[in-house]
Design an enzyme around this catalytic site. Structure first.
Site, PDB file in Angstrom:
ATOM      1  N   LYS A  43       0.764  -1.169  -0.147  1.00 18.14           N
ATOM      2  CA  LYS A  43      -0.141   0.071   0.092  1.00 18.14           C
ATOM      3  C   LYS A  43       0.854   1.356  -0.030  1.00 18.14           C
ATOM      4  O   LYS A  43       1.884   1.351   0.672  1.00 18.14           O
ATOM      5  CB  LYS A  43      -0.793   0.048   1.185  1.00 18.14           C
ATOM      6  CG  LYS A  43      -1.892   0.999   1.179  1.00 18.14           C
ATOM      7  CD  LYS A  43      -3.215   0.774   1.917  1.00 18.14           C
ATOM      8  CE  LYS A  43      -4.450   1.481   1.815  1.00 18.14           C
ATOM      9  NZ  LYS A  43      -4.618   2.146   0.676  1.00 18.14           N
ATOM     10  N   ALA A  75      10.186   1.994  -0.791  1.00 17.49           N
ATOM     11  CA  ALA A  75      10.417   2.774  -2.180  1.00 17.49           C
ATOM     12  C   ALA A  75      11.599   4.003  -1.726  1.00 17.49           C
ATOM     13  O   ALA A  75      12.249   4.307  -2.866  1.00 17.49           O
ATOM     14  CB  ALA A  75       8.956   3.574  -2.195  1.00 17.49           C
ATOM     15  N   GLY A 116       6.313   0.693   6.036  1.00 16.86           N
ATOM     16  CA  GLY A 116       7.183  -0.274   5.389  1.00 16.86           C
ATOM     17  C   GLY A 116       7.200   0.020   3.927  1.00 16.86           C
ATOM     18  O   GLY A 116       8.373   0.038   3.439  1.00 16.86           O
ATOM     19  N   CYS A 117       6.269   0.284   3.280  1.00 18.59           N
ATOM     20  CA  CYS A 117       6.061   0.487   1.671  1.00 18.59           C
ATOM     21  C   CYS A 117       7.096   1.870   1.519  1.00 18.59           C
ATOM     22  O   CYS A 117       7.713   1.947   0.531  1.00 18.59           O
ATOM     23  CB  CYS A 117       4.730   0.573   1.288  1.00 18.59           C
ATOM     24  SG  CYS A 117       3.985  -0.886   1.348  1.00 18.59           S
ATOM     25  N   THR A 118       6.959   2.915   2.086  1.00 20.67           N
ATOM     26  CA  THR A 118       7.566   4.172   2.044  1.00 20.67           C
ATOM     27  C   THR A 118       8.988   3.835   2.438  1.00 20.67           C
ATOM     28  O   THR A 118       9.888   4.430   1.702  1.00 20.67           O
ATOM     29  CB  THR A 118       6.933   5.189   3.267  1.00 20.67           C
ATOM     30  OG1 THR A 118       5.462   5.377   2.815  1.00 20.67           O
ATOM     31  CG2 THR A 118       7.748   6.585   2.865  1.00 20.67           C
TER      32      THR A 118
END
Length: 148
Positions: free
Chosen positions: A37, A47, A42-44
């Site tokens: 998401k 990325a 975690g995704c930030t």
């Protein structure tokens, strides 16, 4: 999708509605990373780690492409907020996550739901999966080093 498999010809639409095809990466290695998401911690971290090491990845011959089931508007905000130098596929119909086998039942705090398993596919110059970094292996804040 397993090591040795050829990736599909059409991967999906990016954050600008442009069709992304496997042939766009012919002759280049591709880091195709699936994440749950936009704008979650975690995704930030993942990325931003790929962003911070983007020039190193490019020097090693890699292109980077992210995929989540978020829509194009969400991707545009995520890219803009974090200064991401690579495209994100808006897999809203879940075609790609299902084709790559990274969509399934997850559970958090005892609640079960369907979601994307954080997984990275390393694809060679001919569009063949060379390596898969599984959800348990991925270190979001040091992911570029794992790829390199």
């Amino acid at each position: 999708m397993n090591v040795g498999d050829k990736i599909p010809g059409i991967l999906g639409l990016d954050e600008n509605g442009k069709e992304i095809k496997a042939s766009d990466f012919k002759g280049k290695k591709l880091v195709l990373y699936f994440y749950p998401k936009d704008s979650t911690s975690g995704c930030t971290a993942e990325a931003c780690n790929l962003r911070d090491n983007y020039s190193e990845l490019r020097k090693a011959g890699y292109e980077v492409l992210g995929v989540s089931v978020d829509d194009a508007t969400s991707h545009q905000k995520f890219i803009s907020k974090n200064g991401l130098p690579f495209n994100l596929i808006a897999d809203t119909d879940k075609k790609l996550v299902e084709e790559f086998g990274v969509w399934g039942e997850k559970s958090m705090y005892g609640r079960k739901y369907m979601g994307t398993f954080r997984t990275t596919f390393i694809i060679n110059e001919d569009g063949i999966v060379e390596r898969i970094i599984s959800p348990k292996e991925i270190k979001t804040s040091d992911h570029a080093k794992q790829i390199l």
